[in-house]
Scaffold this active site. Structure first.
Site, PDB file in Angstrom:
ATOM      1  CE  LYS A 254      -3.886  -2.422   2.008  1.00 58.28           C
ATOM      2  NZ  LYS A 254      -4.740  -2.691   3.176  1.00 58.28           N
ATOM      3  NE  ARG A 255       5.938   0.432   2.751  1.00 58.39           N
ATOM      4  CZ  ARG A 255       5.560  -0.687   3.380  1.00 58.39           C
ATOM      5  NH1 ARG A 255       4.603  -0.645   4.273  1.00 58.39           N
ATOM      6  NH2 ARG A 255       6.141  -1.834   3.109  1.00 58.39           N
TER       7      ARG A 255
END
Length: 318
Positions: A254-255
């Site tokens: 999710k980064r």
């Protein structure tokens, strides 16, 4: 006898969905809807440190944008709510009581530092961590002493038994509960219920018959099958889908801001995103635009690729 497929998508609201999450959601939706089944959306927000309500709301919005609707769950309602795990603690308590009455639970006073020291010890073994069972047989006196300054986690005793199952994509799988897994935590020392217990209880009560999720969760399946048995429930059929990897082999996270749904929606339509994913997974011969309903009309698990997928650099370029 099961007649209707009930699938589910159960994301953790710890960030914006990335492309790998979307791929799992798409395949879960197709697995249920292609056969006229039903879809459940459950938000797995058991971790209060990482979960955020704004991310849960964003997940719902992104799924609607993609046309991946659901019949039951957050934002829709249904007979098996609540659909936020953080609101289901009484349900998990009842399941924990059921396991306790079978004499299968015990308190574990091991700290993270102590467990870490074991995994770092010379000749401690390779691969996944297997709990040694050091708290399994401690006496009442020692337990009382440890309780004075430590809050215990709760572990489930496992037998010396090989659990075998057939995954819809990975084929025959097996794991020895004692030697490859060990007694595992069902409630953490901070009182939060562990994923292994919560996911089984929820899938049972929500009538889920088909679980589609990433291959990184394949190793957790034998533990969950054991809990299904202890709770007297029939397990679902499992499909562990390939992981979507960056061109250099890294796991997507999710980064990865250029591959999360915020960035993707700014550059592509829903049909373009789904078309590219369908091509990557083997469901179509070209990456051209399509929609979820069109994919459902021709969906077959036989067409889904079995190996992990490497994302071509030019497929989702800025």
């Amino acid at each position: 006898m099961r007649s209707t497929t009930v699938g589910r998508f159960a994301p953790s609201p710890s960030g914006r969905m990335h492309l790998g999450n979307v791929m799992s959601a798409l395949l879960a939706w197709l697995g249920a809807k292609s056969g006229g089944g039903r879809m459940v959306l459950r938000i797995e927000d058991l971790d209060p440190e990482r979960s955020r309500p704004e991310y849960a709301a964003q997940i719902e919005e992104d799924l609607r944008f993609l046309g991946l609707d659901w019949d039951e769950g957050e934002g829709v309602g249904g007979a098996h709510g609540p659909y936020l795990q953080s609101r289901r603690t009484r349900i998990y308590e009842a399941a924990l009581d059921q396991l306790s009455r079978q004499g299968l639970l015990y308190p574990c006073y091991c700290t993270r530092a102590e467990l870490h020291a074991v995994t770092q010890a010379p000749h401690a073994g390779e691969g996944r961590f297997v709990y040694s069972g050091r708290c399994r047989e401690i006496g009442e006196v020692e337990r009382a002493r440890l309780s004075a300054d430590r809050k215990p986690a709760i572990r489930l005793r496992v037998p010396e038994e090989e659990i075998r199952f057939v995954d819809g994509l990975c084929g025959s799988c097996a794991q020895n509960l004692r030697t490859e897994c060990g007694d595992f935590i069902v409630r953490r020392s901070d009182g939060a219920f562990a994923y292994q217990l919560a996911v089984v209880v929820d899938d049972i009560l929500m009538g889920v018959t088909q679980v589609v999720r990433g291959r990184d969760l394949l190793d957790s399946t034998p533990r969950q099958l054991y809990i299904y048995r202890l709770l007297g429930a029939e397990p679902p059929v499992f499909y562990h889908v390939p992981l979507l990897l960056a061109p250099d082999g890294r796991r997507l996270s999710k980064r990865e801001r250029d591959l999360d749904m915020g960035a993707l929606r700014a550059r592509y339509s829903a049909e373009e995103i789904l078309g590219k994913l369908a091509w990557l997974t083997g469901l179509r011969d070209t990456p051209g635009p399509t929609d979820a309903r069109e994919l459902a009309a021709t969906f077959s698990w036989e067409r889904v690729k079995r190996e992990n997928l490497y994302l071509p650099e030019a497929l989702f370029e800025a």
